[in-house]
Design a protein around this motif. Sequence first.
Motif, PDB file in Angstrom:
ATOM      1  N   VAL A 126       0.883  -1.213  -0.171  1.00  0.00           N
ATOM      2  CA  VAL A 126      -0.198   0.267  -0.036  1.00  0.00           C
ATOM      3  C   VAL A 126       0.871   1.117  -0.056  1.00  0.00           C
ATOM      4  CG1 VAL A 126      -1.651   1.375   1.411  1.00  0.00           C
ATOM      5  CG2 VAL A 126      -2.102  -1.301   0.811  1.00  0.00           C
TER       6      VAL A 126
ATOM      7  N   ALA B 101       0.916   4.207  -2.929  1.00  0.00           N
ATOM      8  CA  ALA B 101       0.756   5.142  -2.447  1.00  0.00           C
ATOM      9  C   ALA B 101       1.789   6.366  -2.913  1.00  0.00           C
ATOM     10  CB  ALA B 101       0.430   5.614  -1.075  1.00  0.00           C
TER      11      ALA B 101
ATOM     12  N   LEU C 212       1.295   9.325  -5.758  1.00  0.00           N
ATOM     13  CA  LEU C 212       1.530  10.929  -5.172  1.00  0.00           C
ATOM     14  C   LEU C 212       2.724  11.380  -6.208  1.00  0.00           C
ATOM     15  CD1 LEU C 212       0.882  12.513  -2.627  1.00  0.00           C
ATOM     16  CD2 LEU C 212       2.845  11.508  -1.516  1.00  0.00           C
TER      17      LEU C 212
ATOM     18  N   GLY D  68      -2.417  24.273   3.463  1.00  0.00           N
ATOM     19  CA  GLY D  68      -2.837  23.135   4.531  1.00  0.00           C
ATOM     20  C   GLY D  68      -2.774  21.653   3.840  1.00  0.00           C
ATOM     21  N   VAL D  69      -2.234  21.579   2.602  1.00  0.00           N
ATOM     22  CA  VAL D  69      -1.993  20.409   1.879  1.00  0.00           C
ATOM     23  C   VAL D  69      -1.140  19.585   2.858  1.00  0.00           C
ATOM     24  CG1 VAL D  69      -1.283  19.258  -0.202  1.00  0.00           C
ATOM     25  CG2 VAL D  69      -2.211  21.333  -0.452  1.00  0.00           C
TER      26      VAL D  69
ATOM     27  N   ARG E  90      -0.545  19.617   6.118  1.00  0.00           N
ATOM     28  CA  ARG E  90      -1.227  19.224   7.326  1.00  0.00           C
ATOM     29  C   ARG E  90      -2.315  18.143   6.955  1.00  0.00           C
ATOM     30  NH1 ARG E  90      -2.237  21.879  11.474  1.00  0.00           N
ATOM     31  NH2 ARG E  90      -4.484  22.501  11.022  1.00  0.00           N
ATOM     32  N   ARG E  91      -3.175  18.369   5.832  1.00  0.00           N
ATOM     33  CA  ARG E  91      -3.909  17.337   5.439  1.00  0.00           C
ATOM     34  C   ARG E  91      -3.271  15.933   5.290  1.00  0.00           C
ATOM     35  NH1 ARG E  91      -9.210  17.606   2.986  1.00  0.00           N
ATOM     36  NH2 ARG E  91      -8.669  19.671   1.905  1.00  0.00           N
ATOM     37  N   LEU E  92      -2.370  15.867   4.571  1.00  0.00           N
ATOM     38  CA  LEU E  92      -1.527  14.802   4.608  1.00  0.00           C
ATOM     39  C   LEU E  92      -0.921  14.089   5.850  1.00  0.00           C
ATOM     40  CD1 LEU E  92       1.081  14.839   1.595  1.00  0.00           C
ATOM     41  CD2 LEU E  92      -0.918  13.365   1.994  1.00  0.00           C
ATOM     42  N   SER E  93      -0.621  14.865   6.964  1.00  0.00           N
ATOM     43  CA  SER E  93      -0.556  14.380   8.232  1.00  0.00           C
ATOM     44  C   SER E  93      -1.624  13.747   8.927  1.00  0.00           C
ATOM     45  CB  SER E  93       0.241  15.436   9.105  1.00  0.00           C
ATOM     46  OG  SER E  93       0.137  16.667   8.817  1.00  0.00           O
ATOM     47  N   THR E  94      -2.643  13.958   8.418  1.00  0.00           N
ATOM     48  CA  THR E  94      -3.775  13.253   9.226  1.00  0.00           C
ATOM     49  C   THR E  94      -4.244  11.646   8.343  1.00  0.00           C
ATOM     50  OG1 THR E  94      -5.742  14.123   7.705  1.00  0.00           O
ATOM     51  CG2 THR E  94      -4.951  15.366   9.352  1.00  0.00           C
ATOM     52  N   THR E  95      -3.316  11.597   7.335  1.00  0.00           N
ATOM     53  CA  THR E  95      -3.305  10.330   6.502  1.00  0.00           C
ATOM     54  C   THR E  95      -2.351   9.389   7.308  1.00  0.00           C
ATOM     55  OG1 THR E  95      -2.345  10.714   4.603  1.00  0.00           O
ATOM     56  CG2 THR E  95      -4.589  11.512   4.795  1.00  0.00           C
ATOM     57  N   PRO E  96      -2.406   8.218   6.620  1.00  0.00           N
ATOM     58  CA  PRO E  96      -1.081   7.005   6.859  1.00  0.00           C
ATOM     59  C   PRO E  96      -0.022   7.508   5.748  1.00  0.00           C
ATOM     60  CG  PRO E  96      -3.165   5.905   6.495  1.00  0.00           C
ATOM     61  CD  PRO E  96      -3.544   7.256   6.033  1.00  0.00           C
ATOM     62  N   VAL E  97      -0.114   8.511   4.857  1.00  0.00           N
ATOM     63  CA  VAL E  97       1.045   8.827   4.365  1.00  0.00           C
ATOM     64  C   VAL E  97       1.713  10.191   4.932  1.00  0.00           C
ATOM     65  CG1 VAL E  97       1.855   9.764   2.085  1.00  0.00           C
ATOM     66  CG2 VAL E  97       0.469   7.902   2.057  1.00  0.00           C
TER      67      VAL E  97
ATOM     68  N   ARG F  52       0.488   6.704  16.355  1.00  0.00           N
ATOM     69  CA  ARG F  52       0.017   7.550  15.143  1.00  0.00           C
ATOM     70  C   ARG F  52      -0.503   6.518  14.020  1.00  0.00           C
ATOM     71  NH1 ARG F  52      -1.042  11.372  14.072  1.00  0.00           N
ATOM     72  NH2 ARG F  52      -0.997  12.313  12.021  1.00  0.00           N
TER      73      ARG F  52
ATOM     74  N   VAL G 270      -4.293   6.958  12.543  1.00  0.00           N
ATOM     75  CA  VAL G 270      -4.395   7.466  11.341  1.00  0.00           C
ATOM     76  C   VAL G 270      -5.290   6.800  10.393  1.00  0.00           C
ATOM     77  CG1 VAL G 270      -2.844   9.342  11.242  1.00  0.00           C
ATOM     78  CG2 VAL G 270      -2.270   6.937  10.178  1.00  0.00           C
TER      79      VAL G 270
ATOM     80  N   LEU H 180     -10.053  19.093   8.341  1.00  0.00           N
ATOM     81  CA  LEU H 180      -9.301  20.318   8.858  1.00  0.00           C
ATOM     82  C   LEU H 180      -9.997  21.598   8.661  1.00  0.00           C
ATOM     83  CD1 LEU H 180      -5.667  19.464   8.538  1.00  0.00           C
ATOM     84  CD2 LEU H 180      -6.912  19.453  10.848  1.00  0.00           C
TER      85      LEU H 180
ATOM     86  N   HIS I  74      -8.596  24.906   8.082  1.00  0.00           N
ATOM     87  CA  HIS I  74      -8.037  25.670   6.952  1.00  0.00           C
ATOM     88  C   HIS I  74      -7.074  24.578   6.028  1.00  0.00           C
ATOM     89  CE1 HIS I  74      -9.269  29.153   9.187  1.00  0.00           C
ATOM     90  NE2 HIS I  74      -8.882  28.374  10.073  1.00  0.00           N
ATOM     91  N   SER I  75      -7.670  24.300   5.141  1.00  0.00           N
ATOM     92  CA  SER I  75      -7.132  22.950   4.300  1.00  0.00           C
ATOM     93  C   SER I  75      -7.534  23.046   2.978  1.00  0.00           C
ATOM     94  CB  SER I  75      -7.087  21.652   5.139  1.00  0.00           C
ATOM     95  OG  SER I  75      -6.335  20.624   4.392  1.00  0.00           O
ATOM     96  N   GLU I  76      -6.662  23.518   2.107  1.00  0.00           N
ATOM     97  CA  GLU I  76      -7.326  23.408   0.595  1.00  0.00           C
ATOM     98  C   GLU I  76      -6.432  22.188   0.009  1.00  0.00           C
ATOM     99  OE1 GLU I  76      -6.773  27.350  -1.023  1.00  0.00           O
ATOM    100  OE2 GLU I  76      -6.875  27.996   0.884  1.00  0.00           O
TER     101      GLU I  76
ATOM    102  N   LEU J 185      -6.166   9.260  -5.313  1.00  0.00           N
ATOM    103  CA  LEU J 185      -4.972   9.398  -4.443  1.00  0.00           C
ATOM    104  C   LEU J 185      -5.007   9.116  -3.180  1.00  0.00           C
ATOM    105  CD1 LEU J 185      -1.997  10.248  -4.494  1.00  0.00           C
ATOM    106  CD2 LEU J 185      -2.596  12.593  -4.200  1.00  0.00           C
TER     107      LEU J 185
ATOM    108  N   SER K 208      -5.521   5.637  -2.018  1.00  0.00           N
ATOM    109  CA  SER K 208      -4.580   4.689  -2.230  1.00  0.00           C
ATOM    110  C   SER K 208      -3.710   4.837  -0.987  1.00  0.00           C
ATOM    111  CB  SER K 208      -3.641   5.291  -3.424  1.00  0.00           C
ATOM    112  OG  SER K 208      -2.923   6.281  -3.098  1.00  0.00           O
ATOM    113  N   PHE K 209      -3.838   5.809   0.105  1.00  0.00           N
ATOM    114  CA  PHE K 209      -3.154   5.807   0.945  1.00  0.00           C
ATOM    115  C   PHE K 209      -3.529   4.525   2.129  1.00  0.00           C
ATOM    116  CE2 PHE K 209      -2.686  10.634   0.573  1.00  0.00           C
ATOM    117  CZ  PHE K 209      -1.914  10.506  -0.483  1.00  0.00           C
ATOM    118  N   TYR K 210      -4.880   4.026   2.125  1.00  0.00           N
ATOM    119  CA  TYR K 210      -5.320   3.221   3.171  1.00  0.00           C
ATOM    120  C   TYR K 210      -5.370   1.595   2.672  1.00  0.00           C
ATOM    121  CZ  TYR K 210      -6.673   7.710   5.250  1.00  0.00           C
ATOM    122  OH  TYR K 210      -7.120   8.829   5.599  1.00  0.00           O
TER     123      TYR K 210
END
Lengths: 267, 317
Positions: free
Chosen positions: A21, A25, A29, A108-109, A111-118, B73, B77, B84, B86-88, B101, B104-106
């Motif tokens: 996985v 990923a 990416l 915040g891209v 930061r959004r990534l830091s909430t995922t497993p990647v 962690r 996750v 979030l 503020h997150s674009e 995309l 594919s992380f999970y």
Amino acid sequence: MTTVAYPAPTPAPAPAGAMAVRRRAFWLLARTEALLFFRNAGSVVWTALLPIVAVVVLGIVPGTRHASRSFGGLSPLQVYVPILMMYVFLMAAVNMLPAVLSSYREKGVLRRLSTTPVPPGRLLGAQGLIYLGLGVVIDVVILVVATVCGAPAPRQFGGFVVSLLLVAAATLGIGMLITAIAKTERIANALGLVTFFPLMFFAGLWIPRDKMNVPLRTISDYSPLGAGVRALQASIAGHWPPTAALLVLAGYAIVCGFAASRMFRWE
Amino acid sequence: MSVPVIEVERLRKQYGERTAVADVSFSVNEGEIFGILGPNGAGKTTTVECIGGLRRADGGRLRVLGLDPVGDRSRVVAELGVQLQHSELPPNLKVGEALRLYSSFYERPADWRELLEVLGLGPQAGTRYGKLSGGQQQRLSIALALVGNPRVAILDELTTGLDPAARRDTWELIESVRDRGVTILLVTHFMAEAERLCDRVAVIDTGRVVALDTPAELTARLDVQQRIRFVPSVPIEDSLLSELPEVESVSRRGDEVLVVGGADALAAVAARLARQGVLAHRLRVEQPSLDDAFLAITGRDEVADPGPRVRPLRHDR
Ligand SMILES: Nc1ncnc2c1ncn2[C@@H]1O[C@H](COP(=O)(O)OP(=O)(O)O)[C@@H](O)[C@H]1O
Ligand SMILES: [Mg+2]
């Protein structure tokens, strides 16, 4: 949105294994980032098209193929090929990469990534990989065009490749340092330009290194692309690149890379 | 009830000298929609960012599905979806590409195409993020939080900036997500949103929990006045009503009479008018809402900074 029902998820396929996985990923990416690069016409023109057009023009104009006194006994084509090859790396690493990454940080891209497993570090890796790959591909094209047009192929090819990879590492290090320092995309753009022109100057874009006076040439020797030109020209002429030049390049890569990793902010 | 899905005990978080979260405790049960309500700068976002493992707490204890959000962690996750505040996304990234995309992380993602349809973004699959409306961007953001098939979702101010229709659609969506068994921690500063969606609400102000209850209880507990407005069929004296013990004040605006009183004021006023043979035209009674409860609890006159485009739904007064 009229019907809003959240149905039971379709049965997921058997877990593919964490490693598989993660690998998938990362490639997706990198692919996505590459796609975004090509969707940005400005990046494509400045990093890819411009140097290729330049080398083709240099190759076609008859006068540029012949050795010239004002270019220290080399042909203009021969002088400009290494500079153009380094230009690609510098443009990508110093002008494109910091702007993209700091906009990701600003939006915040990351930061959004830091909430995922990647973790967001993967995105940095993917970006570095793309610019490295892009630089290598464009440089191969430049080299082929130049050789077809009569420029001598690098005779110390191993040394040539090592030098070019060190140029890539040094420019990436500088680009990452700019990314770490810049708080916003605008600052990143400004810092990129402020870095780009002096480095190209000391590479000899406007005054060939042979025409520089001694103080300028000394600064050039210690500048990343000045050292890069020394190393590349030596290997084209058939010598192993001067150790001092390789050390300067490695120094920029290590010092800037280290500083960047200490100063980098994810948000 | 089994182990809480989210446990927050005496959470504390500082940014340098400034204390963003002073002392916050609550727990969220499985299948619940739990609201965190509070004015801007109260520490809501900081609280959920600590829960999501994006920030390291300076004090207290946090558990998500029994796991430490920072220490465990990689396991957290996989089970937690976060939207979030503020997150674009990159403006040139297309909706379908983003979902593909992120899925594919999970290891066990939801079917992103299905999610796209469910969120009403099907027609936008090929649209770039930068070309979406605010509501569509928010829905995509929710989709990304759900694409990993999480057991818990944290949604921070997801309807801020949406128009009322888009907001109501989003509420329906959240309810259907909950119906599927996802536990939801919802941050909001809209009273109406909390009232409509949340099973329980923690009201946070300047980094502390100042109340924690169901929206109905928060409202009922308040001894907030009733405000009764009507136009009498024949002129009446103020004293006719102001002498009633249940009534606190009587005032007029043109023909309209405004009576403010306690919980039993309406019955008393109606009885007195009936005895005098006066009809109350255009009668309106304003009951205390969560809005009032919020004001009473935080002692604030205004929900601070309602966001750039919309104001919180407030009762006319
Ligand atoms: N990254 C940060 N650095 C310094 N101060 C911050 C940071 N984020 C938030 N704050 C401050 O912490 C307090 C709480 O902020 P926040 O958690 O965002 O509140 P809310 O989400 O309730 O509006 C505010 O006073 C805010 O200014
Ligand atoms: Mg917030």
